[in-house]
Motif scaffolding. Structure first.
Motif, PDB file in Angstrom:
ATOM      1  N   VAL A   1       1.255  -1.209   0.364  1.00 29.30           N
ATOM      2  CA  VAL A   1       0.226  -0.617   0.434  1.00 29.30           C
ATOM      3  C   VAL A   1       0.714   1.493  -0.170  1.00 29.30           C
ATOM      4  CG1 VAL A   1      -1.922   1.664   0.924  1.00 29.30           C
ATOM      5  CG2 VAL A   1      -1.766  -1.580   1.297  1.00 29.30           C
ATOM      6  N   ILE A   2       1.679   1.050   0.962  1.00 35.02           N
ATOM      7  CA  ILE A   2       2.728   2.427   1.282  1.00 35.02           C
ATOM      8  C   ILE A   2       3.548   2.867   0.247  1.00 35.02           C
ATOM      9  CG2 ILE A   2       4.671   3.405   2.262  1.00 35.02           C
ATOM     10  CD1 ILE A   2       4.206   1.563   4.701  1.00 35.02           C
ATOM     11  N   ALA A   3       4.548   1.429  -0.976  1.00 38.85           N
ATOM     12  CA  ALA A   3       4.986   1.771  -2.605  1.00 38.85           C
ATOM     13  C   ALA A   3       4.290   2.622  -3.967  1.00 38.85           C
ATOM     14  CB  ALA A   3       5.132   0.663  -2.556  1.00 38.85           C
ATOM     15  N   THR A   4       2.801   1.821  -3.124  1.00 42.52           N
ATOM     16  CA  THR A   4       1.509   2.064  -4.440  1.00 42.52           C
ATOM     17  C   THR A   4       1.475   3.642  -4.100  1.00 42.52           C
ATOM     18  OG1 THR A   4      -0.064   0.003  -4.559  1.00 42.52           O
ATOM     19  CG2 THR A   4      -0.716   2.024  -5.484  1.00 42.52           C
TER      20      THR A   4
ATOM     21  N   ALA B   1       3.682  17.535  -0.921  1.00 42.44           N
ATOM     22  CA  ALA B   1       3.898  16.544  -1.470  1.00 42.44           C
ATOM     23  C   ALA B   1       5.607  16.263   0.064  1.00 42.44           C
ATOM     24  CB  ALA B   1       4.210  16.218  -2.927  1.00 42.44           C
ATOM     25  N   GLY B   2       6.007  17.325  -0.915  1.00 40.55           N
ATOM     26  CA  GLY B   2       7.037  16.892   0.346  1.00 40.55           C
ATOM     27  C   GLY B   2       7.197  15.971   2.042  1.00 40.55           C
ATOM     28  N   PRO B   3       5.786  16.616   2.796  1.00 35.61           N
ATOM     29  CA  PRO B   3       5.732  16.271   3.797  1.00 35.61           C
ATOM     30  C   PRO B   3       5.145  15.098   3.862  1.00 35.61           C
ATOM     31  CG  PRO B   3       5.831  18.436   3.596  1.00 35.61           C
ATOM     32  CD  PRO B   3       5.987  18.513   2.181  1.00 35.61           C
ATOM     33  N   THR B   4       4.043  14.715   2.914  1.00 37.83           N
ATOM     34  CA  THR B   4       3.677  13.574   2.503  1.00 37.83           C
ATOM     35  C   THR B   4       4.392  12.055   2.485  1.00 37.83           C
ATOM     36  OG1 THR B   4       2.195  14.795   1.815  1.00 37.83           O
ATOM     37  CG2 THR B   4       1.651  12.592   0.958  1.00 37.83           C
ATOM     38  N   VAL B   5       5.901  12.449   1.767  1.00 34.28           N
ATOM     39  CA  VAL B   5       6.457  11.550   1.813  1.00 34.28           C
ATOM     40  C   VAL B   5       7.308  11.480   2.968  1.00 34.28           C
ATOM     41  CG1 VAL B   5       9.342  11.069   0.400  1.00 34.28           C
ATOM     42  CG2 VAL B   5       6.924  12.038  -0.701  1.00 34.28           C
ATOM     43  N   ALA B   6       6.991  12.369   3.301  1.00 34.53           N
ATOM     44  CA  ALA B   6       7.987  12.268   5.566  1.00 34.53           C
ATOM     45  C   ALA B   6       7.371  11.179   5.996  1.00 34.53           C
ATOM     46  CB  ALA B   6       8.394  13.622   5.446  1.00 34.53           C
TER      47      ALA B   6
ATOM     48  N   LEU C   1       4.633   9.305   4.917  1.00 30.84           N
ATOM     49  CA  LEU C   1       5.114   7.709   4.738  1.00 30.84           C
ATOM     50  C   LEU C   1       6.145   7.369   4.784  1.00 30.84           C
ATOM     51  CD1 LEU C   1       3.463   7.758   0.882  1.00 30.84           C
ATOM     52  CD2 LEU C   1       2.639   7.212   2.895  1.00 30.84           C
ATOM     53  N   LEU C   2       7.630   8.077   4.880  1.00 28.99           N
ATOM     54  CA  LEU C   2       8.440   7.122   5.354  1.00 28.99           C
ATOM     55  C   LEU C   2       8.579   6.935   6.707  1.00 28.99           C
ATOM     56  CD1 LEU C   2      12.092   7.220   4.480  1.00 28.99           C
ATOM     57  CD2 LEU C   2      12.542   9.245   5.112  1.00 28.99           C
ATOM     58  N   VAL C   3       7.596   7.553   7.297  1.00 32.05           N
ATOM     59  CA  VAL C   3       8.141   6.904   9.098  1.00 32.05           C
ATOM     60  C   VAL C   3       7.068   5.589   9.304  1.00 32.05           C
ATOM     61  CG1 VAL C   3       7.088   7.745  10.873  1.00 32.05           C
ATOM     62  CG2 VAL C   3       8.442   9.230   9.206  1.00 32.05           C
ATOM     63  N   VAL C   4       5.500   5.458   7.931  1.00 29.33           N
ATOM     64  CA  VAL C   4       5.202   4.438   8.611  1.00 29.33           C
ATOM     65  C   VAL C   4       5.961   3.222   7.699  1.00 29.33           C
ATOM     66  CG1 VAL C   4       2.873   3.889   7.412  1.00 29.33           C
ATOM     67  CG2 VAL C   4       2.804   5.627   8.104  1.00 29.33           C
ATOM     68  N   ALA C   5       6.296   3.890   7.021  1.00 30.10           N
ATOM     69  CA  ALA C   5       7.222   2.582   5.907  1.00 30.10           C
ATOM     70  C   ALA C   5       8.957   1.605   6.684  1.00 30.10           C
ATOM     71  CB  ALA C   5       8.216   3.125   4.743  1.00 30.10           C
ATOM     72  N   LEU C   6       8.976   3.114   7.933  1.00 32.53           N
ATOM     73  CA  LEU C   6       9.919   2.427   8.802  1.00 32.53           C
ATOM     74  C   LEU C   6       9.268   1.494   9.559  1.00 32.53           C
ATOM     75  CD1 LEU C   6      12.402   5.701   8.822  1.00 32.53           C
ATOM     76  CD2 LEU C   6      13.237   3.654   7.892  1.00 32.53           C
ATOM     77  N   VAL C   7       7.917   2.226  10.286  1.00 31.77           N
ATOM     78  CA  VAL C   7       7.423   1.857  11.264  1.00 31.77           C
ATOM     79  C   VAL C   7       7.650  -0.063  10.972  1.00 31.77           C
ATOM     80  CG1 VAL C   7       5.763   1.684  12.834  1.00 31.77           C
ATOM     81  CG2 VAL C   7       7.179   3.444  12.018  1.00 31.77           C
ATOM     82  N   ARG C   8       7.123   0.150   9.822  1.00 33.53           N
ATOM     83  CA  ARG C   8       6.883  -1.473   9.338  1.00 33.53           C
ATOM     84  C   ARG C   8       8.029  -2.330   8.982  1.00 33.53           C
ATOM     85  NH1 ARG C   8       1.215  -2.757   8.727  1.00 33.53           N
ATOM     86  NH2 ARG C   8       1.491  -3.725   7.000  1.00 33.53           N
TER      87      ARG C   8
ATOM     88  N   SER D   1       9.233  -2.352   6.323  1.00 31.93           N
ATOM     89  CA  SER D   1       9.214  -2.263   4.664  1.00 31.93           C
ATOM     90  C   SER D   1      10.625  -1.935   3.702  1.00 31.93           C
ATOM     91  CB  SER D   1       7.587  -2.438   4.425  1.00 31.93           C
ATOM     92  OG  SER D   1       7.636  -2.439   2.766  1.00 31.93           O
ATOM     93  N   GLY D   2      10.788  -2.813   3.093  1.00 30.53           N
ATOM     94  CA  GLY D   2      11.909  -2.577   2.360  1.00 30.53           C
ATOM     95  C   GLY D   2      11.189  -1.704   1.212  1.00 30.53           C
ATOM     96  N   VAL D   3      10.862  -2.594   1.249  1.00 31.04           N
ATOM     97  CA  VAL D   3       9.749  -2.208  -0.831  1.00 31.04           C
ATOM     98  C   VAL D   3       9.380  -0.980  -0.641  1.00 31.04           C
ATOM     99  CG1 VAL D   3       7.374  -2.420  -2.042  1.00 31.04           C
ATOM    100  CG2 VAL D   3       9.076  -4.352  -1.452  1.00 31.04           C
ATOM    101  N   ALA D   4       8.341  -1.202   0.330  1.00 30.24           N
ATOM    102  CA  ALA D   4       8.011   0.642   0.395  1.00 30.24           C
ATOM    103  C   ALA D   4       9.387   1.707   0.163  1.00 30.24           C
ATOM    104  CB  ALA D   4       6.971   0.962   1.391  1.00 30.24           C
ATOM    105  N   LEU D   5      10.804   1.401   1.252  1.00 28.19           N
ATOM    106  CA  LEU D   5      11.482   2.320   1.499  1.00 28.19           C
ATOM    107  C   LEU D   5      12.385   1.957   0.016  1.00 28.19           C
ATOM    108  CD1 LEU D   5      12.619   1.365   4.240  1.00 28.19           C
ATOM    109  CD2 LEU D   5      12.134   3.292   4.474  1.00 28.19           C
ATOM    110  N   VAL D   6      12.329   1.689  -0.752  1.00 26.53           N
ATOM    111  CA  VAL D   6      13.082   1.466  -2.454  1.00 26.53           C
ATOM    112  C   VAL D   6      11.821   2.745  -3.220  1.00 26.53           C
ATOM    113  CG1 VAL D   6      13.686   0.770  -4.158  1.00 26.53           C
ATOM    114  CG2 VAL D   6      14.361  -0.386  -2.165  1.00 26.53           C
ATOM    115  N   ALA D   7      10.402   2.439  -2.997  1.00 23.09           N
ATOM    116  CA  ALA D   7       9.636   2.836  -3.445  1.00 23.09           C
ATOM    117  C   ALA D   7       9.201   4.390  -2.922  1.00 23.09           C
ATOM    118  CB  ALA D   7       8.016   2.613  -3.745  1.00 23.09           C
ATOM    119  N   LEU D   8       9.898   4.515  -2.349  1.00 23.72           N
ATOM    120  CA  LEU D   8       9.807   5.856  -1.777  1.00 23.72           C
ATOM    121  C   LEU D   8      10.524   6.788  -2.137  1.00 23.72           C
ATOM    122  CD1 LEU D   8       8.398   5.390   2.048  1.00 23.72           C
ATOM    123  CD2 LEU D   8       6.869   7.105  -0.034  1.00 23.72           C
ATOM    124  N   LEU D   9      11.915   5.862  -2.536  1.00 22.77           N
ATOM    125  CA  LEU D   9      12.634   6.368  -4.022  1.00 22.77           C
ATOM    126  C   LEU D   9      12.442   7.396  -4.837  1.00 22.77           C
ATOM    127  CD1 LEU D   9      15.825   4.351  -3.280  1.00 22.77           C
ATOM    128  CD2 LEU D   9      15.340   6.529  -1.718  1.00 22.77           C
TER     129      LEU D   9
END
Length: 332
Positions: free
Chosen positions: A20-23, A56-61, A63-70, A72-80
């Motif tokens: 979901v985060i990656a999407t 969009a910048g704060p929104t990415v930040a 999502l990054l926090v959520v990805a770290l909590v979960r 999720s390597g996939v989400a972290l890569v997608a957030l790049l």
């Protein structure tokens, strides 16, 4: 009876946890990068998205926090992807202001919608004068507050011009000034929110425009900005036909520079290269709708000044004039 065995806890695979985060990351990157492809009808959706693109910048930040909590390597890569898109579009605004030009061809200008309900026009005028700006542009000037601004600002700014509800105060002589008609066709006579003045600076003549474009509203039908867009087109036509080489436009344009509604202006004028300077509303600024744009000049940096009695924050910009590049009235 035999005891039932507890069911084992099943954890979703790491690849599924971040789907979901990656999407969302990919969607956010797509909207930020290809916002011009968003249709503006119905409801001027494109303009609405563009008005808040920097967020969009704060929104990415987030999502990054959520990805770290979960985890999720996939989400972290997608957030790049959205990070790269945002940095490419807005990262430069975060850089420090450049050093002043060695040639000294610089003007400091202040833009402020002072609000027609400002309870302390004298205090507002003193605060603006303390900025030391060369030019000060004001909107929503109403009687009797206008006389207060004229009195207080007149101590440091001996030259000024007022037309309708907009005004310009200058340290340097104003050699000509006039009302400019940017009134939408369906607004009654008496609506006067634009002026043009020619200022004789130490670096040559500058055509200074002060404008207050019509307000916009966000409702169930989307963004109501037809009047603002019409007014922007009229102002853009005036700038296009301007014979003075250097132009500085200051005003409450009720829009961000990313909004396609300001394309008639941003397509021919330079926008600020450094600084976000969110100016509205004062209580929690979410966008810069108070703008300083220029032709044959660079808006090096823009910043907000401390709050006054207005619902807008003042913005101050450093403008470096360009007297070397070739220019002709037919091709600004």
């Amino acid at each position: 009876m035999p005891r039932s065995r507890p069911r084992p806890v099943r954890y979703a695979p790491a690849t599924r946890r971040g789907t979901v985060i990656a999407t969302l990351a990919v969607v956010l990157a797509g909207v930020t990068a290809f916002h011009r492809a968003a249709p503006n009808s119905p409801g001027r959706l494109g303009s609405l998205i563009e008005s808040f693109l920097p967020w969009a910048g704060p929104t990415v930040a987030l999502l990054l926090v959520v990805a770290l909590v979960r985890r999720s390597g996939v989400a972290l890569v997608a957030l790049l992807l959205p990070v790269a898109v945002w940095v490419q579009g807005f990262g430069g605004l975060l850089l420090p202001a450049p050093e002043p030009a060695s040639g000294g061809l610089e003007l400091t200008v202040v833009q402020h919608n002072v609000s027609d309900e400002n309870p302390d026009p004298a205090g507002t005028a003193r605060a603006l004068a303390a900025s030391g700006a060369d030019l000060i542009a004001l909107e929503e000037l109403v009687v009797p507050a206008l006389s207060t601004y004229e009195t207080v600002l007149g101590v440091r700014y001996p030259h000024h011009a007022v037309h309708g509800t907009v005004g310009l105060w200058s340290k340097y002589p104003i050699t000509e000034d006039q009302l400019v008609d940017i009134r939408p066709r369906d607004i009654e006579e008496g609506w006067s929110r634009g002026l043009r003045a020619v200022v004789r600076t130490p670096y040559g003549e500058v055509a200074a425009y002060v404008a207050h474009l019509p307000s916009v509203r966000i409702g169930a039908g989307g963004l109501a900005s037809a009047r603002r867009d019409e007014s922007a087109r009229a102002l853009g036509a005036l700038v296009r036909d301007e014979k003075v080489r250097t132009v500085i436009l200051m005003g409450d344009l009720n829009s961000t520079v990313d909004d396609r509604g300001l394309a008639p202006l941003t397509s021919q004028l330079n926008v600020a290269e450094r600084g976000f300077a969110f100016s509205f509303p004062t209580a929690f600024p979410v966008a810069r709708i108070d703008q300083v744009l220029a032709r044959s000049a660079t808006v090096d940096h823009i910043r907000t000044l401390p709050a006054t009695g207005s619902d807008h924050l003042p913005v101050a910009a450093r403008v470096t004039l360009d007297t070397t590049s070739p220019w002709s009235p037919s091709s600004p």
